[in-house]
Design a protein around this motif. Sequence first.
Motif, short mmCIF file in Angstrom:
data_model
loop_
_atom_site.label_atom_id
_atom_site.label_comp_id
_atom_site.label_asym_id
_atom_site.label_seq_id
_atom_site.Cartn_x
_atom_site.Cartn_y
_atom_site.Cartn_z
N VAL A 64 0.98 -1.15 0.08
CA VAL A 64 -0.05 0.11 0.20
C VAL A 64 0.85 1.38 0.02
O VAL A 64 0.41 2.26 -0.69
N GLU A 65 1.99 1.00 0.89
CA GLU A 65 2.78 2.41 0.89
C GLU A 65 3.34 2.71 -0.40
O GLU A 65 3.77 3.84 -1.05
N LEU A 66 3.70 1.83 -1.07
CA LEU A 66 4.45 1.73 -2.49
C LEU A 66 3.45 2.14 -3.63
O LEU A 66 3.93 2.29 -4.69
N GLY A 67 1.89 2.02 -3.38
CA GLY A 67 1.16 2.26 -4.34
C GLY A 67 0.78 0.98 -5.37
O GLY A 67 0.17 1.27 -6.30
N ILE A 68 1.26 -0.03 -4.92
CA ILE A 68 0.91 -1.36 -5.41
C ILE A 68 -0.35 -1.79 -5.18
O ILE A 68 -1.08 -2.35 -6.21
N LEU A 69 -0.83 -1.64 -4.06
CA LEU A 69 -2.41 -1.93 -3.59
C LEU A 69 -2.99 -0.91 -3.02
O LEU A 69 -2.29 0.09 -2.57
N GLU A 70 -4.25 -0.78 -3.37
CA GLU A 70 -5.11 -0.07 -2.72
C GLU A 70 -5.86 -0.57 -1.53
O GLU A 70 -6.06 -1.67 -1.51
N MET A 71 -6.22 0.22 -0.50
CA MET A 71 -7.01 -0.40 0.64
C MET A 71 -8.22 0.62 1.14
O MET A 71 -8.35 1.74 0.75
N THR A 72 -9.25 -0.53 1.47
CA THR A 72 -10.62 0.15 2.06
C THR A 72 -10.81 -0.69 3.18
O THR A 72 -10.28 -1.56 3.49
N GLU A 73 -11.94 -0.11 3.74
CA GLU A 73 -12.44 -0.79 4.89
C GLU A 73 -13.86 -1.32 4.73
O GLU A 73 -14.69 -0.34 4.34
N LEU A 74 -14.30 -2.22 4.73
CA LEU A 74 -15.44 -2.95 4.43
C LEU A 74 -15.86 -3.78 5.47
O LEU A 74 -15.23 -4.69 6.14
N ASP A 75 -16.82 -3.50 6.33
CA ASP A 75 -17.46 -4.11 7.55
C ASP A 75 -16.50 -4.17 8.63
O ASP A 75 -16.27 -5.30 9.28
#
Length: 136
Positions: A64-75
């Motif tokens: 996530v820090e490197l911009g490879i993945l995106e993060m969200t919060e679900l439930d």
Amino acid sequence: MDVSKALLLLKEKGYKYTDKREQMLQLFSNEKRYIAAKDVLEAMQKDYPGLSFDTIYRNLSTFVELGILEMTELDGEKKFRFSCSTDQHHHHMICLTCGKTRHVHVCPMDQLKVSSEDFKIVDHKFEVYGYCKNCS
């Protein structure tokens, strides 16, 4: 983002190549939806029985820090997916059941008249939650 670009970025940033990282990235490439860290651990346990949740989570945070993945919060749970490969500004509609996403090319920030001398906006996020055609 794809696996080869992600591995190249990791190398450029000084991270070592590991089979575990590649397999983790391949999982995201195959899924094309938001998935939880526990799902990553479960998928990799067969090949790496001693793999810990902490190792998975540490790598996901790095991605996530490197911009490879995106993060969200679900439930109440953090979920991850490959970062979008488009350079065009957009947001997402996210299915609460399967985690699949669709791009939204309208930005609510365009409608807001935000100007402040004591606050500089550097980023924003807009997500719409619901159920895709297959899950509703």
